[in-house]
Design a protein around this motif. Structure first.
Motif: not given
Length: 860
Positions: A207-212, A598-604
C-alpha cells in the motif's frame, strides 16, 4: 539536450549515474556500522580477491581463506563470519545507493520518443478521418489494469522504501548534507524483518506504493489523457485500473483467511481516504470563497471520518463525493473566474479513478481446493438430493450435464475444515465488500490450475448455494491457465463455457466481457522459456478466435513476474507487437516483487512505464496488423523451435541431478527461512521437495542466485542450431526481422543471459558429482549466446541496449562478493556442523539473497 539516441544516453549514464555513484559511495566510510573502517578498507581488497579467484576458477572457500590469510589478523571462524556479514551489510546499502542514483536520473535516461507518443498518433489522426474514428472507438473499449501482488521478492521494508525515496530526491538536487544524513539513517535501519509478515503486513507494505506512487502517477496520466482526448473532441474515459492481491490471494497460502480479506479491504479504503483528506486540506486552504461552504463542510466531514474513524459504518459514497466536487468546480467557474478549479478537478479525477476502494481486490484459489469445497457442499442438505455419490468420477461431459446451477440454501450439519470454511466465508463476504466499497472493490474470482469448464461452473454453484442469486451474481469468474498442457486445451474449455446456457446469461449480465488469466511463471518451469512464450501466444490466438465466434469481449490478464523467465523484461513491447488475431484492448498484468520498486518505485518511473503500456496497447489496436507469426512459414518455424527447445529443457529437467544441483548449490532449501513472505515457498509444505510443488518464483530465484538463469534461456540455443543444421536459417532470420513479438522474446532472453556468469561457478567443472551437469548447462549457454548473436547480428549481448547493459554490469560488479559468500556458506553447510555453526552459515547464505535480488531488479 535530447537524450533519445543510445550514444547520448550512454554518455549521460557514464558521466552522471556512474560518476555520482562513485562520489557518494565514498560517504559510506562514515556509515555507523560496527568496525566500519575495517569494512570500508577491506571490501575493495576482498572484491579484487573475488575477481582474481574467479579468473583462476578457485572454489569460493579457498578464495576466502586466501583473502583472510593475506589481509586479516584474526582468522578464527567466528571472525570470518563476522566480517563477511559486515561486507554483506555494506554491499546491501551500496545497492540502495545505486538504485537511488539511477532513479534520480530516470527522466533524463528515459526520454520518450515523441514520434511514438500518443500525441503524435492523435496528430496524425487529424488528417485521417478513418484513423480518428478508429481511435475514438478504441478509447471507448481500451483499459489498462496493473495488479500488485505480494510475491516474495520485494525485500525493502517500508522504512527503507521511505529512505530510498528521500535519498533519490536529495541526489536529484545534489544535497550532500541530506545525502550524508540519509546514508547514516540507512546504516542504522534494518533491511529485513525478524519474523515473517502476515498477509495484512504485506498489504500494508504494498500500500506504500499505492499511497506514494500510483495515487499520483495514475491520476496524472488520466488527466493528461483526458486533456488530449478533449482536444480531439473525444469523450474522456477512465483508462487506468488498479488491482491488488495481498489479502485476496489464498492459492497455496494457508495464512490468508476470510477475515484477512475483510481487513485488507478496509485498509485500502482507509489509506485511500487519508490520501483524499491530504489533498482536500489543500483544497480547503485555497477555496475560501462564498457559495461553496456547504459542499466544503460536507466533504470535510466525509473525508475526515472515513480516513480516521475506524468504527464508522462503511458504505460506497463515491457518487456523493463526486457530486460535491462538481458543485464546487461549477461555482468556481461561474462566480470566481475558475480560480483554483484545477486543484479541485485534480481531486475529482482521483475520486473518479479510485472511488472508495483504491484497488480492486482479487480473490484467487486453486481449483483442487475448490473441487473439495464443492464435494463437501454436495454432501449437505438439500444439495445432496441433486447429485449422485459418484459425481466426482463422471466424465467432463457428464458433469456439465449434471451441474444444476440452482439457487439454494445449504444447511451445514457439521464443522468444516479450515480451507472449506475459508472458501465459504469468503464467498459470503465478497458481497459485504461490494456493498461497503462498491462492486469494483472485489468482483473477480481467479481459479488457479483451471483444467476444465466444470471448475468454473462448480465455483458459480458455490456462490448460488451461499447467499448469491443468479440475476445479481456480480462476479467475474477468471480461469487461470498455467501449464503447457492446460494452455493447449484452454480454447476448448472456454468454448464449452460460452455455449453453456447459464454461463451465457451470466456473461450477458457482465457486459459480454470475459477475463482470462495466463500464467508465464509456471509455464516456463513446466516447459522452458521458448515453449512457454509460444504456448501463451498460440493460446491467446485460439482463445481470441473462440471469443470472437461467440461475440465475447475478451480481456487477457497476464500473470507476469519480474524476470524474462517469468514473463518480465520489455513487457510493453509484447503488447505493442500483438496482431489483430489477439485480443489486446484490455491490457491486464501482474506487477510483483522487484518489478514494483524498479519500474513503479517513483512517480517518474511509474508514469513512464504506465504510459509505455497505454501507448503500446492503443498503437497496436489502431494498427491492427496481421501477426506475421501466423503465416505458415513463420508459424511452422517457431512451432518446431518451441518443440526442440521443450525437448531439450525436459531432458534437463528429467536428469536425476536437476533438483539436487539446485538444492545443494543454490539457496533453494533456505528460501523458506527468509522472513519476507506470508506464503510458503512450496505447496504441500512439510513433504519431500518435488518440482511440481515448487513455486515458480523460488525456482527462478534459485537459478538467478547461481548466476545461471537456466529458465530464461535453456533450449533456445539448441532450437536455433537445429534449424541452422536443417538449412532453415534464412527463414529464422526472416521471422526475426518481420516479427516484433519474436524480437521481444529474443531480447528478453538476451537480457536474462546478460545477468548470468558461468565463470563464477567454473570450479564446478571438475566436481565429481555435478561436473558433467554444470558442463551441460554451460554448453547450452554458450550455444545460445553464439546463436542469438548470429541471429541479431550483434557482437555482444544487449549491444542494442547500451545503457541497460552498463547498468547491469555495474550492479553485477557490486554484488559479486555476495555471490561468492553465498557459495562459500552453502559449501560449508554440506559438512558436519554443530547446530550453532549450522545456523550461522544458514544466516550468512540467506542474507546474501537480499542484495543479489535487489541489485538484479528483475531476477526473481
Amino acid at each position: 539536450m535530447q537524450l533519445n539516441q543510445p550514444s547520448q544516453r550512454e554518455y549521460y549514464f557514464n558521466n552522471e549515474v556512474v560518476s555520482r555513484f562513485e562520489l557518494y559511495n565514498s560517504l559510506f566510510l562514515t556509515l555507523p556500522f560496527y568496525k566500519i573502517k575495517d569494512t570500508g578498507t577491506l571490501l575493495p581488497l576482498f572484491f579484487k580477491s573475488c575477481e582474481d579467484g574467479i579468473k583462476s576458477h578457485e572454489k569460493p572457500e579457498a578464495l576466502i581463506e586466501k583473502f583472510f590469510d593475506k589481509y586479516v589478523q584474526d582468522k578464527g571462524e567466528e571472525s570470518i563470519i563476522d566480517l563477511l556479514f559486515r561486507f554483506i551489510q555494506y554491499i546491501e546499502r551500496q545497492v540502495v545507493l545505486f538504485d537511488a542514483v539511477e532513479d534520480a536520473s530516470f527522466t533524463k535516461l528515459n526520454t520518450s520518443d515523441e514520434q511514438s507518443s500518443l500525441r503524435a498518433l492523435f496528430q496524425k489522426a487529424n488528417d485521417d478521418a478513418n484513423l480518428h474514428e478508429k481511435i475514438d472507438q478504441l478509447i471507448e473499449e481500451f483499459s489498462l489494469r496493473l495488479v500488485l501482488t505480494a510475491h516474495p521478492t520485494q525485500f525493502y521494508p517500508g522504512p527503507v522504501l521511505g529512505i530510498i525515496n528521500d535519498l533519490t530526491a536529495a541526489i536529484k538536487s545534489n544535497d550532500i548534507t541530506t545525502i550524508n544524513q540519509l546514508l547514516q539513517q540507512l546504516g542504522k535501519t534494518p533491511f529485513f524483518n525478524k519474523k515473517s509478515p502476515t498477509p495484512v503486513d504485506e498489504a500494508m507494505s504494498l500500500a506504500w506504493y499505492l499511497e506514494n506512487v500510483f495515487y499520483f502517477a495514475a491520476a496524472n496520466i488520466q488527466t493528461g489523457l483526458n486533456q488530449l482526448l478533449s482536444e480531439y473532441h473525444i469523450d474522456p474515459k477512465k483508462v487506468i485500473e488498479l488491482g491488488f492481491w495481498p489479502g485476496g490471494d489464498r492459492d497455496g497460502n494457508p495464512n490468508v483467511k476470510a477475515q484477512t480479506t475483510l481487513e485488507v479491504s478496509k485498509l485500502l479504503r482507509q489509506i485511500l481516504f487519508r490520501c483524499y483528506y491530504r489533498d482536500f486540506r489543500n483544497v480547503k486552504r485555497r477555496i475560501t470563497f462564498r457559495g461553496v461552504e456547504e459542499d466544503i463542510n460536507k466533504l470535510q466531514e466525509v473525508f475526515y471520518e472515513n480516513a480516521f474513524n475506524s468504527s464508522l459504518e462503511e458504505k460506497d459514497i463515491s457518487d456523493e463525493i463526486i457530486k460535491h466536487l462538481n458543485n464546487i468546480v461549477g461555482i468556481l467557474n461561474k462566480y470566481h473566474d475558475g480560480l483554483f478549479a484545477n486543484i479541485v478537478q485534480d481531486l475529482l479525477r482521483k475520486v473518479e479513478l479510485y472511488r472508495c476502494y483504491f484497488a480492486s481486490l482479487d480473490i484467487r484459489q486453486d481449483s483442487r481446493v475448490l473441487r473439495k469445497v464443492h464435494e463437501y457442499c454436495r454432501s449437505q442438505k438439500p444439495i445432496n438430493s441433486l447429485y449422485a455419490e459418484n459425481y466426482g468420477e463422471l466424465s467432463e461431459e457428464e458433469k456439465l450435464k449434471t451441474i444444476s446451477l440452482r439457487t439454494a440454501k445449504i444447511i451445514y450439519a457439521d464443522e468444516q475444515d479450515d480451507l472449506i470454511k475459508d472458501a465459504l466465508q469468503t464467498i459470503a463476504e465478497i458481497k459485504d465488500i461490494q456493498q461497503k466499497n462498491g462492486e469494483e472493490a472485489c468482483h473477480r474470482f481467479i481459479i488457479s490450475n483451471c483444467q476444465q469448464a466444470s471448475d468454473i461452473l462448480q465455483l458459480m454453484e458455490l456462490f448460488l448455494w451461499n447467499g448469491w442469486e443468479a440475476e445479481n451474481l456480480s462476479i467475474d469468474f477468471v480461469p487461470l491457465f498455467e501449464t503447457v498442457n492446460d494452455l493447449s486445451g484452454a480454447g476448448e474449455i472456454m468454448k464449452r463455457l460460452y455455449t453453456h446456457p447459464f454461463y451465457q446469461k451470466h456473461l450477458a449480465l457482465r457486459g459480454g466481457k470475459q477475463h482470462i488469466m495466463l500464467g508465464f511463471s509456471d509455464s516456463t518451469k513446466d516447459g522452458g522459456y521458448l515453449m512457454a512464450n509460444w504456448s501463451i501466444f498460440t493460446a491467446k490466438v485460439a482463445l481470441t478466435k473462440v471469443a470472437e465466434e461467440h461475440n465475447i469481449q475478451l480481456a487477457f490478464f497476464d500473470g507476469r513476474g519480474g524476470p524474462p523467465a517469468r514473463g518480465g523484461g520489455k513487457t510493453h513491447r509484447f503488447y505493442a507487437s500483438m496482431g489483430k488475431e489477439i485480443a489486446n484492448k484490455n491490457i491486464q498484468l501482474t506487477v510483483q516483487g522487484q518489478t514494483i520498486s524498479s519500474q513503479y518505485g517513483s512517480v517518474d518511473s511509474a508514469t513512464f512505464n504506465i504510459e509505455q503500456l497505454i501507448n503500446a496497447g492503443i498503437s497496436s489496436g489502431v494498427k491492427s496488423k496481421h501477426n506475421v507469426l501466423l503465416d505458415k512459414e513463420n508459424f511452422d518455424i517457431l512451432n518446431q523451435m518451441a518443440k526442440d527447445s521443450y525437448d531439450a529443457y525436459i531432458a534437463l529437467r528429467n536428469d536425476p541431478l536437476f533438483l539436487e544441483y539446485l538444492e545443494k548449490l543454490s539457496p533453494l532449501s533456505l528460501l523458506s527461512k527468509i522472513t519476507i513472505s506470508s506464503r510458503p515457498v512450496k505447496r504441500n509444505a512439510g513433504t519431500k521437495l518435488k518440482l511440481d510443488d515448487l513455486r515458480a518464483i523460488g525456482f527462478v530465484t534459485s537459478w538467478s542466485q547461481l548466476k545461471q538463469n537456466v529458465p530464461g534461456f535453456y533450449g533456445v540455443g539448441t532450437a536455433l542450431k537445429t534449424q541452422e543444421d536443417l538449412g532453415n536459417w534464412a527463414q529464422v532470420q526472416k521471422t526475426y526481422q518481420q516479427s516484433g513479438y519474436f524480437k521481444t522474446i529474443v531480447d528478453n532472453c538476451i537480457m536474462s543471459m546478460s545477468k548470468s556468469d558461468f565463470e563464477i561457478t567454473a570450479y564446478l567443472a571438475n566436481d565429481p558429482t555435478f561436473g558433467s551437469f554444470w558442463k551441460q548447462l554451460h554448453a547450452e549457454f554458450e550455444l545460445s549466446k553464439a546463436m542469438l548473436l548470429k541471429l541479431t547480428g550483434h557482437e555482444t549481448l544487449m549491444e542494442n541496449y547500451p545503457v541497460e547493459k552498463k547498468s547491469i554490469a555495474v550492479r553485477e560488479k557490486i554484488i559479486l562478493p555476495l555471490v561468492l559468500i553465498q557459495h562459500f556458506a552453502l559449501d560449508k553447510l554440506q559438512g558436519d556442523l554443530s547446530e550453532e555453526k549450522q545456523q550461522a552459515y544458514e544466516k550468512l547464505a540467506i542474507r546474501t539473497v537480499y542484495g543479489i535480488v535487489n541489485a538484479g531488479r528483475n531476477l526473481a
